[in-house]
Scaffold this motif. Structure first.
Motif, PDB file in Angstrom:
ATOM      1  N   ARG A 106      -1.070  10.690  -3.332  1.00  0.00           N
ATOM      2  CA  ARG A 106      -0.396  11.134  -4.550  1.00  0.00           C
ATOM      3  C   ARG A 106       1.026  11.512  -4.181  1.00  0.00           C
ATOM      4  NH1 ARG A 106      -3.028  12.301  -9.804  1.00  0.00           N
ATOM      5  NH2 ARG A 106      -1.194  12.600 -11.068  1.00  0.00           N
ATOM      6  N   ASP A 107       1.994  11.221  -5.051  1.00  0.00           N
ATOM      7  CA  ASP A 107       3.366  11.647  -4.793  1.00  0.00           C
ATOM      8  C   ASP A 107       3.825  12.614  -5.880  1.00  0.00           C
ATOM      9  OD1 ASP A 107       3.628   9.772  -6.828  1.00  0.00           O
ATOM     10  OD2 ASP A 107       5.174   8.608  -5.825  1.00  0.00           O
ATOM     11  N   PHE A 108       4.766  13.493  -5.518  1.00  0.00           N
ATOM     12  CA  PHE A 108       5.249  14.547  -6.398  1.00  0.00           C
ATOM     13  C   PHE A 108       6.774  14.561  -6.413  1.00  0.00           C
ATOM     14  CE2 PHE A 108       1.063  15.829  -5.150  1.00  0.00           C
ATOM     15  CZ  PHE A 108       0.532  16.423  -6.286  1.00  0.00           C
ATOM     16  N   VAL A 109       7.344  14.920  -7.559  1.00  0.00           N
ATOM     17  CA  VAL A 109       8.786  15.100  -7.686  1.00  0.00           C
ATOM     18  C   VAL A 109       9.120  16.532  -8.117  1.00  0.00           C
ATOM     19  CG1 VAL A 109       9.260  12.669  -8.141  1.00  0.00           C
ATOM     20  CG2 VAL A 109       8.805  14.222 -10.054  1.00  0.00           C
ATOM     21  N   ALA A 110       8.081  17.341  -8.341  1.00  0.00           N
ATOM     22  CA  ALA A 110       8.267  18.737  -8.767  1.00  0.00           C
ATOM     23  C   ALA A 110       7.125  19.591  -8.219  1.00  0.00           C
ATOM     24  CB  ALA A 110       8.303  18.816 -10.288  1.00  0.00           C
TER      25      ALA A 110
ATOM     26  N   GLY B  83       0.829  -1.192   0.000  1.00  0.00           N
ATOM     27  CA  GLY B  83       0.000   0.000   0.000  1.00  0.00           C
ATOM     28  C   GLY B  83       0.870   1.251   0.000  1.00  0.00           C
ATOM     29  N   PRO B  84       0.484   2.298  -0.744  1.00  0.00           N
ATOM     30  CA  PRO B  84       1.283   3.516  -0.816  1.00  0.00           C
ATOM     31  C   PRO B  84       1.483   4.186   0.536  1.00  0.00           C
ATOM     32  CG  PRO B  84      -0.510   3.562  -2.395  1.00  0.00           C
ATOM     33  CD  PRO B  84      -0.673   2.340  -1.570  1.00  0.00           C
ATOM     34  N   ARG B  85       0.526   4.009   1.464  1.00  0.00           N
ATOM     35  CA  ARG B  85       0.681   4.662   2.760  1.00  0.00           C
ATOM     36  C   ARG B  85       1.851   4.084   3.528  1.00  0.00           C
ATOM     37  NH1 ARG B  85      -3.313   1.092   5.315  1.00  0.00           N
ATOM     38  NH2 ARG B  85      -4.795   1.931   3.874  1.00  0.00           N
ATOM     39  N   SER B  86       2.229   2.846   3.221  1.00  0.00           N
ATOM     40  CA  SER B  86       3.312   2.219   3.972  1.00  0.00           C
ATOM     41  C   SER B  86       4.677   2.751   3.552  1.00  0.00           C
ATOM     42  CB  SER B  86       3.267   0.709   3.797  1.00  0.00           C
ATOM     43  OG  SER B  86       3.473   0.362   2.441  1.00  0.00           O
ATOM     44  N   THR B  87       4.784   3.350   2.362  1.00  0.00           N
ATOM     45  CA  THR B  87       6.069   3.808   1.863  1.00  0.00           C
ATOM     46  C   THR B  87       5.916   5.117   1.109  1.00  0.00           C
ATOM     47  OG1 THR B  87       6.800   1.524   1.570  1.00  0.00           O
ATOM     48  CG2 THR B  87       7.998   3.195   0.364  1.00  0.00           C
ATOM     49  N   CYS B  88       6.836   6.003   1.310  1.00  0.00           N
ATOM     50  CA  CYS B  88       6.975   7.182   0.459  1.00  0.00           C
ATOM     51  C   CYS B  88       8.417   7.116  -0.026  1.00  0.00           C
ATOM     52  CB  CYS B  88       6.715   8.475   1.233  1.00  0.00           C
ATOM     53  SG  CYS B  88       6.842   9.949   0.209  1.00  0.00           S
ATOM     54  N   TYR B  89       8.586   6.755  -1.277  1.00  0.00           N
ATOM     55  CA  TYR B  89       9.915   6.513  -1.818  1.00  0.00           C
ATOM     56  C   TYR B  89      10.773   7.768  -1.824  1.00  0.00           C
ATOM     57  CZ  TYR B  89       7.961   2.073  -3.207  1.00  0.00           C
ATOM     58  OH  TYR B  89       7.363   0.853  -3.193  1.00  0.00           O
ATOM     59  N   GLY B  90      12.077   7.586  -1.721  1.00  0.00           N
ATOM     60  CA  GLY B  90      13.017   8.697  -1.759  1.00  0.00           C
ATOM     61  C   GLY B  90      12.852   9.514  -3.031  1.00  0.00           C
ATOM     62  N   GLY B  91      13.083  10.803  -2.912  1.00  0.00           N
ATOM     63  CA  GLY B  91      12.955  11.684  -4.062  1.00  0.00           C
ATOM     64  C   GLY B  91      11.532  12.126  -4.339  1.00  0.00           C
ATOM     65  N   ARG B  92      10.626  11.963  -3.363  1.00  0.00           N
ATOM     66  CA  ARG B  92       9.212  12.305  -3.556  1.00  0.00           C
ATOM     67  C   ARG B  92       8.633  12.993  -2.325  1.00  0.00           C
ATOM     68  NH1 ARG B  92       7.794   9.679  -8.033  1.00  0.00           N
ATOM     69  NH2 ARG B  92       8.969   7.867  -8.629  1.00  0.00           N
TER      70      ARG B  92
ATOM     71  N   SER C 207      -4.656  15.935   4.120  1.00  0.00           N
ATOM     72  CA  SER C 207      -4.670  15.906   5.587  1.00  0.00           C
ATOM     73  C   SER C 207      -3.353  15.458   6.209  1.00  0.00           C
ATOM     74  CB  SER C 207      -5.792  14.991   6.081  1.00  0.00           C
ATOM     75  OG  SER C 207      -7.041  15.535   5.736  1.00  0.00           O
ATOM     76  N   SER C 208      -2.447  14.849   5.408  1.00  0.00           N
ATOM     77  CA  SER C 208      -1.149  14.441   5.946  1.00  0.00           C
ATOM     78  C   SER C 208      -0.098  14.423   4.834  1.00  0.00           C
ATOM     79  CB  SER C 208      -1.236  13.088   6.659  1.00  0.00           C
ATOM     80  OG  SER C 208      -1.852  12.096   5.876  1.00  0.00           O
ATOM     81  N   VAL C 209       1.182  14.472   5.247  1.00  0.00           N
ATOM     82  CA  VAL C 209       2.289  14.606   4.301  1.00  0.00           C
ATOM     83  C   VAL C 209       3.510  13.832   4.785  1.00  0.00           C
ATOM     84  CG1 VAL C 209       3.094  16.747   5.385  1.00  0.00           C
ATOM     85  CG2 VAL C 209       3.720  16.276   3.009  1.00  0.00           C
ATOM     86  N   ARG C 210       4.288  13.302   3.827  1.00  0.00           N
ATOM     87  CA  ARG C 210       5.621  12.741   4.077  1.00  0.00           C
ATOM     88  C   ARG C 210       6.551  13.391   3.065  1.00  0.00           C
ATOM     89  NH1 ARG C 210       5.550   7.562   6.949  1.00  0.00           N
ATOM     90  NH2 ARG C 210       3.455   6.714   6.955  1.00  0.00           N
ATOM     91  N   ASN C 211       7.706  13.885   3.522  1.00  0.00           N
ATOM     92  CA  ASN C 211       8.655  14.533   2.624  1.00  0.00           C
ATOM     93  C   ASN C 211       9.936  13.709   2.514  1.00  0.00           C
ATOM     94  OD1 ASN C 211      10.337  16.119   1.151  1.00  0.00           O
ATOM     95  ND2 ASN C 211      10.351  17.849   2.542  1.00  0.00           N
ATOM     96  N   ARG C 212      10.172  13.127   1.341  1.00  0.00           N
ATOM     97  CA  ARG C 212      11.388  12.350   1.062  1.00  0.00           C
ATOM     98  C   ARG C 212      12.131  12.918  -0.151  1.00  0.00           C
ATOM     99  NH1 ARG C 212       9.724  11.144   5.186  1.00  0.00           N
ATOM    100  NH2 ARG C 212       9.142   9.135   6.002  1.00  0.00           N
TER     101      ARG C 212
END
Length: 139
Positions: free
Chosen positions: A56-60, A29-38, A87-92
């Motif tokens: 949703r993940d972003f690189v730009a 599941g995407p909630r379990s991981t936020c890959y580096g660079g995103r 409602s929540s964020v992870r910064n990698r």
């Protein structure tokens, strides 16, 4: 060697379990991981835990979330707008990222350094369900 009806049933059930079990766990599941660079954004508090898994993940940078839809847990389009729904964020991403209240990087905002998480944006200046743009500071 001949199997009895009961033994044949057990062998068939074991084969079915062996085939089905890996398929069910193949996609994390995407909630379990936020890959580096995103930078990963989530529609629900605590990275959607116990809620609909829209993410949703972003690189730009993205100046206006009105034209973005959330992704479902299986990476398919949810057809639900992201605008004013984070409602929540992870910064990698490797640098700071700022969430802005209005399109075009205006209004209240909150900045998150690399490797920071916040599962409850309601306690930030930008607030919950008020994010409309993302500015990534890797320049």
């Amino acid at each position: 060697m001949r199997l009895t009806g009961k033994a044949a049933g057990l062998v068939a059930a074991a084969a079915l379990f062996t085939v089905v079990a890996p398929a069910a766990t193949a996609v994390a599941g995407p909630r379990s991981t936020c890959y580096g660079g995103r930078v990963c954004l989530y529609a629900g508090f605590d990275y959607n835990r116990g809620q609909v898994d829209h993410w949703r993940d972003f690189v730009a940078d993205d100046a206006n979330f009105a034209d973005n839809n959330w992704l479902n847990w299986d990476f398919s389009n949810s057809w639900q707008s992201m605008d004013n729904d984070t409602s929540s964020v992870r910064n990698r991403i490797g640098c700071s990222a700022t969430l802005w209240q209005h399109p075009g990087y205006t209004g209240a905002h909150s900045t998150f350094t690399h490797n920071s998480n916040d599962g409850f944006l309601a306690n930030n200046a930008v607030g919950s369900d008020r994010v409309s743009s993302l500015d990534i500071w890797c320049r």
